[in-house]
Design an enzyme around this catalytic site. Structure first.
Site, PDB file in Angstrom:
ATOM      1  N   TRP A 254     -18.830  31.476   9.766  1.00 36.04           N
ATOM      2  CA  TRP A 254     -19.832  31.036   8.795  1.00 36.04           C
ATOM      3  C   TRP A 254     -19.061  30.860   7.506  1.00 36.04           C
ATOM      4  O   TRP A 254     -18.608  31.832   6.905  1.00 36.04           O
ATOM      5  CB  TRP A 254     -20.920  32.100   8.661  1.00 36.04           C
TER       6      TRP A 254
ATOM      7  N   LYS B 224     -27.621  35.646   9.823  1.00 30.95           N
ATOM      8  CA  LYS B 224     -28.591  36.715  10.112  1.00 30.95           C
ATOM      9  C   LYS B 224     -28.424  37.868   9.143  1.00 30.95           C
ATOM     10  O   LYS B 224     -29.369  38.521   8.785  1.00 30.95           O
ATOM     11  CB  LYS B 224     -28.422  37.211  11.557  1.00 30.95           C
TER      12      LYS B 224
ATOM     13  N   GLU C  35     -43.790  35.668   1.801  1.00 32.23           N
ATOM     14  CA  GLU C  35     -43.165  35.723   3.136  1.00 32.23           C
ATOM     15  C   GLU C  35     -43.491  34.462   3.927  1.00 32.23           C
ATOM     16  O   GLU C  35     -42.635  33.895   4.596  1.00 32.23           O
ATOM     17  CB  GLU C  35     -43.616  36.977   3.876  1.00 32.23           C
TER      18      GLU C  35
ATOM     19  N   LYS D 119     -40.601  31.989   5.323  1.00 31.50           N
ATOM     20  CA  LYS D 119     -40.496  31.631   6.756  1.00 31.50           C
ATOM     21  C   LYS D 119     -40.490  30.118   6.914  1.00 31.50           C
ATOM     22  O   LYS D 119     -39.660  29.563   7.630  1.00 31.50           O
ATOM     23  CB  LYS D 119     -41.674  32.238   7.519  1.00 31.50           C
TER      24      LYS D 119
ATOM     25  N   ARG E  42     -25.838  35.109  14.554  1.00 33.99           N
ATOM     26  CA  ARG E  42     -25.370  35.459  13.203  1.00 33.99           C
ATOM     27  C   ARG E  42     -25.252  34.221  12.318  1.00 33.99           C
ATOM     28  O   ARG E  42     -25.074  34.316  11.128  1.00 33.99           O
ATOM     29  CB  ARG E  42     -24.008  36.163  13.300  1.00 33.99           C
TER      30      ARG E  42
ATOM     31  N   CYS F  45     -19.761  36.066  10.072  1.00 31.86           N
ATOM     32  CA  CYS F  45     -18.967  35.623  11.219  1.00 31.86           C
ATOM     33  C   CYS F  45     -19.093  36.616  12.366  1.00 31.86           C
ATOM     34  O   CYS F  45     -19.506  37.748  12.190  1.00 31.86           O
ATOM     35  CB  CYS F  45     -17.502  35.527  10.808  1.00 31.86           C
TER      36      CYS F  45
ATOM     37  N   HIS G 125     -52.043  29.181 -14.111  1.00 27.83           N
ATOM     38  CA  HIS G 125     -50.943  29.296 -15.091  1.00 27.83           C
ATOM     39  C   HIS G 125     -49.799  28.365 -14.727  1.00 27.83           C
ATOM     40  O   HIS G 125     -48.658  28.598 -15.116  1.00 27.83           O
ATOM     41  CB  HIS G 125     -50.463  30.758 -15.151  1.00 27.83           C
TER      42      HIS G 125
ATOM     43  N   GLU H  17     -37.227  28.444   5.444  1.00 25.92           N
ATOM     44  CA  GLU H  17     -35.914  28.768   6.031  1.00 25.92           C
ATOM     45  C   GLU H  17     -35.754  28.214   7.442  1.00 25.92           C
ATOM     46  O   GLU H  17     -34.636  28.050   7.921  1.00 25.92           O
ATOM     47  CB  GLU H  17     -35.641  30.257   6.001  1.00 25.92           C
TER      48      GLU H  17
ATOM     49  N   ASN I 122     -14.014  38.605   9.585  1.00 28.51           N
ATOM     50  CA  ASN I 122     -15.366  38.494   9.048  1.00 28.51           C
ATOM     51  C   ASN I 122     -15.351  39.182   7.696  1.00 28.51           C
ATOM     52  O   ASN I 122     -14.999  40.353   7.595  1.00 28.51           O
ATOM     53  CB  ASN I 122     -16.381  39.176   9.984  1.00 28.51           C
ATOM     54  N   GLY I 123     -15.732  38.450   6.634  1.00 31.10           N
ATOM     55  CA  GLY I 123     -15.775  39.052   5.297  1.00 31.10           C
ATOM     56  C   GLY I 123     -15.199  38.082   4.284  1.00 31.10           C
ATOM     57  O   GLY I 123     -15.044  36.897   4.548  1.00 31.10           O
TER      58      GLY I 123
HETATM   59  C1  AGP Z   1     -35.539  36.627   6.445  1.00 36.09           C
HETATM   60  O1  AGP Z   1     -36.238  35.796   7.352  1.00 36.09           O
HETATM   61  C2  AGP Z   1     -34.172  36.100   6.126  1.00 36.09           C
HETATM   62  N1  AGP Z   1     -33.409  35.904   7.285  1.00 36.09           N
HETATM   63  C3  AGP Z   1     -33.466  36.896   5.035  1.00 36.09           C
HETATM   64  O2  AGP Z   1     -34.235  36.755   3.863  1.00 36.09           O
HETATM   65  C4  AGP Z   1     -33.267  38.406   5.297  1.00 36.09           C
HETATM   66  O3  AGP Z   1     -34.492  39.076   5.272  1.00 36.09           O
HETATM   67  C5  AGP Z   1     -32.378  38.953   4.172  1.00 36.09           C
HETATM   68  O4  AGP Z   1     -31.116  38.317   4.251  1.00 36.09           O
HETATM   69  C6  AGP Z   1     -32.178  40.479   4.229  1.00 36.09           C
HETATM   70  O5  AGP Z   1     -31.544  40.818   5.424  1.00 36.09           O
HETATM   71  P1  AGP Z   1     -31.513  42.397   5.838  1.00 36.09           P
HETATM   72  O6  AGP Z   1     -32.923  42.815   6.067  1.00 36.09           O
HETATM   73  O7  AGP Z   1     -30.676  42.459   7.071  1.00 36.09           O
HETATM   74  O8  AGP Z   1     -30.901  43.145   4.677  1.00 36.09           O
END
Ligand code: AGP
Length: 607
Positions: free
Chosen positions: A75, A602, A479, A483, A27, A2, A502, A486, A99-100
């Site tokens: 969030w 984020k 990766e 990408k 965020r 949040c 496999h 997500e 937030n939390g």
């Molecule tokens: C990556 O594109 C994602 N947004 C997510 O996997 C991110 O890398 C992960 O949440 C870790 O975040 P951080 O690097 O701030 O710890």
């Protein structure tokens, strides 16, 4: 995660609250709201589900006229995304944003309901407001009522609180979620981070774990967890750190992909001595005597750590373990003090990574962090901070932070190899020059954008996509898949190409795009034969290689993307842009919310 903003202003705050919330959109959120002191002893709220545009519509119909106010982007953790669950939450004289996660909220809610309190939401946050209002009922001052409330809470929180009757002040608190105090000209601010208050001030103080605070027109009174008055350093941030613009890019992610050469250049410069062509790692880590490195991270940061393991083990013969933090922290790993734990985190606030770091520190390990947010919780808890200098990353999908993290790991690999006499000075100089040359090659690879955009339309139709690679490219395959899924919501899997037979080869048909990452390195021939295997089964191959590899690629690929050739030391940096750009353009083709993908935040500051 949040977003929070609070303003004790000299003029109306409605528009500035909204401006701050717009800067906090990155965020990730599903609803938003504001509240303000609209008359003596009177606080009003405006809330809306959905994007901030919905809140702006509410405010257009019912302006919030107030000089002291708070705002929030939510969030959802407890309670579905809805107006009734949107913050701010009110109970009696208390109106607050949070937030939390409050872990003992259910028990507190039962206790409060047993005392006749009636709840109006399904959130954990409302428990805080109800509890504090109950403390006020006992005659405690707002500050003491807040302190008494905090002492009852288990979990993580950053709070901004209005108390009806305390009309010229805002209270705040931080435990497990960051909160900054902004110092203006006769105005004061609270925010989740420097970006939140960036439009109004670049003078900020970072609250410490357990701190709570009262801000009014001219000052902040800060107290530690024990209730003792404390002073927290006021830092003057570079204006750029407080304000982030998208420039002429459609999305922050697009801008951040293009910013990578510069971000890596700045980062590399902080870890090499260009005069002597030596690696120069801050923090006096004795790589010669180090027995092992333990990397803990999540998501893209975890994948960067995987790449680091290949390079550090190959170059320095130094054992490296890389683990997903959420698994590591609960499996009781057998640790020995002679190791160095490296927490990798763009935000420096990821709950699982923080917990894994604390697990290692509790067992006597020296600790380091590779982070973007150098004032973050993780950065403040380690012995050595290795910052990445790529600037604030706003897009939820990490790009420039990823390549900057890998850049630091490459410099560490060179330094460790030299310290352990695995390379001599001449080889160190050569590798440092290779690393210094990487940003130029990355810029060339970004130049492939038009070719990649042309592929995107085809990939956007796919239901499943397979990414394959070998060696460090097997990590980059993960990766690439992350990408794509997500931000475009297409299912994608990354696999070590040697695993194809496999299991994954069963997925291959003429509807499944197969993205093969194969620069002309030691694994090229094997990757090329994997390509032939999948093509023999109708697989539609996008072969991402380099200029040397393109000369040797088997015929029949649907598309060959040719990145510039590079030394294997930096090939993951050069090959990152093609997979990032592919995901980006597929998402754009699909009209997805590129910078704030659904369900994502984020920084994942809760488990
Ligand atoms: C990556 O594109 C994602 N947004 C997510 O996997 C991110 O890398 C992960 O949440 C870790 O975040 P951080 O690097 O701030 O710890």
């Amino acid at each position: 995660m949040c977003g929070i903003i609070g303003i004790v202003g000299k003029s109306d705050v409605q528009n500035r609250l909204v401006e701050s919330l717009l800067r906090l959109e990155y965020r990730g959120y599903d609803s938003a709201g504001v509240a303000g002191v609209t008359a003596p002893g009177h606080v009003e709220r405006r809330r809306a589900q959905g994007k901030i545009r919905a809140l702006q519509d509410v405010l257009a119909a019912q302006p919030l006229v107030a000089k002291v106010g708070i705002g929030h982007t939510r969030w959802a953790t407890h309670g579905a995304p809805s107006e009734r669950n949107a913050h701010p939450h009110t109970a009696g004289r208390v109106t607050l944003v949070h937030n939390g996660i409050i872990e003992n909220f259910a028990e507190l809610r039962r206790e409060l309901e047993a005392h006749g309190r009636v709840f109006s939401s399904d959130t954990d946050t409302e428990v805080i407001a109800q509890l504090m209002d109950a403390q006020l009922d006992t005659g405690l001052s707002p500050l003491l009522a807040l302190k008494a409330t905090l002492d009852r809470l288990t979990g993580a929180f950053a709070l901004a609180v209005l108390v009806a009757g305390e009309d010229e002040a805002i209270l705040g608190a931080r435990r497990g979620s960051p909160l900054v105090v902004g110092y203006g000209e006769g105005e004061m601010f609270l925010g989740s981070d420097a970006l939140a208050v960036g439009p109004f001030t670049n003078r900020v103080a970072y609250l410490e774990e357990g701190d709570f605070v009262r801000i009014d027109h001219g000052k902040a009174e800060i107290f530690d967890a024990a209730g003792e008055s404390v002073v927290r350093e006021v830092k003057q941030l570079a204006r750029a750190a407080a304000l982030v613009e998208r420039g002429n890019y459609r999305h922050f992610m697009e801008k951040e992909i293009h910013d990578q050469p510069e971000g890596c250049q700045r980062t590399i410069a902080a870890y090499v001595d260009t005069l002597t062509s030596q690696a120069a790692i801050p923090g006096a880590v004795d790589f010669a005597s180090l027995e092992r490195i333990q990397i803990v991270a999540c998501g893209t940061s975890y994948i960067a750590g995987m790449i680091g393991r290949y390079l550090i083990e190959q170059l320095a013969d130094l054992p490296v373990d890389v683990e997903i933090a959420s698994e590591f922290r609960y499996r009781q790993p057998a640790l020995r003090p002679g190791a160095l734990v490296i927490a990798m985190s763009q935000s420096g606030e990821t709950a699982d990574t923080l917990a894994a770091l604390r697990y290692c520190k509790a067992r006597g390990m020296r600790s380091a962090a590779i982070v973007n947010a150098t004032e973050s919780t993780i950065a403040r808890e380690v012995d050595v901070v290795w910052p990445i200098h790529c600037g604030p990353e706003i897009g939820v999908a990490s790009t420039k932070a990823f390549t900057a993290q890998v850049s630091v790991l490459i410099a560490l690999a060179i330094a460790a190899a030299k310290a352990r006499n695995r390379i001599d000075g001449a080889e160190e100089a050569r590798l440092v020059k290779v690393l210094l040359g990487a940003p130029r090659l990355m810029a060339e690879a970004i130049g492939l954008e038009d070719a990649i955009s042309a592929i995107a339309a085809e990939i956007a139709k796919a239901k499943d996509v397979l990414y394959l690679g070998r060696g460090p490219m097997s990590a980059l395959a993960l990766e690439g898949a992350l990408k794509l899924k997500e931000i475009s919501y297409i299912h994608a899997e990354g696999y070590a190409a040697g695993e194809l037979k496999h299991g994954p080869i069963a997925l291959v048909d003429d509807q499944t795009p197969i993205i093969i990452l194969a620069p002309y390195d030691a694994w090229f021939e094997k990757s090329a034969s994997n390509m032939s295997e999948v093509m023999a089964r109708g697989g539609q191959v996008v072969f991402i290689t380099d200029t040397e590899g393109a000369k040797h690629a088997p015929a029949g690929a649907k598309v060959v993307v040719t990145a510039p050739s590079s030394d294997p030391l930096v090939s993951t940096l050069v090959m990152s842009a093609p997979i990032q750009l592919l995901a980006y353009h597929v998402a754009v083709q699909k009209g997805a919310d590129v910078d704030q993908p659904r369900n994502l935040a984020k920084s994942v500051t809760v488990e």
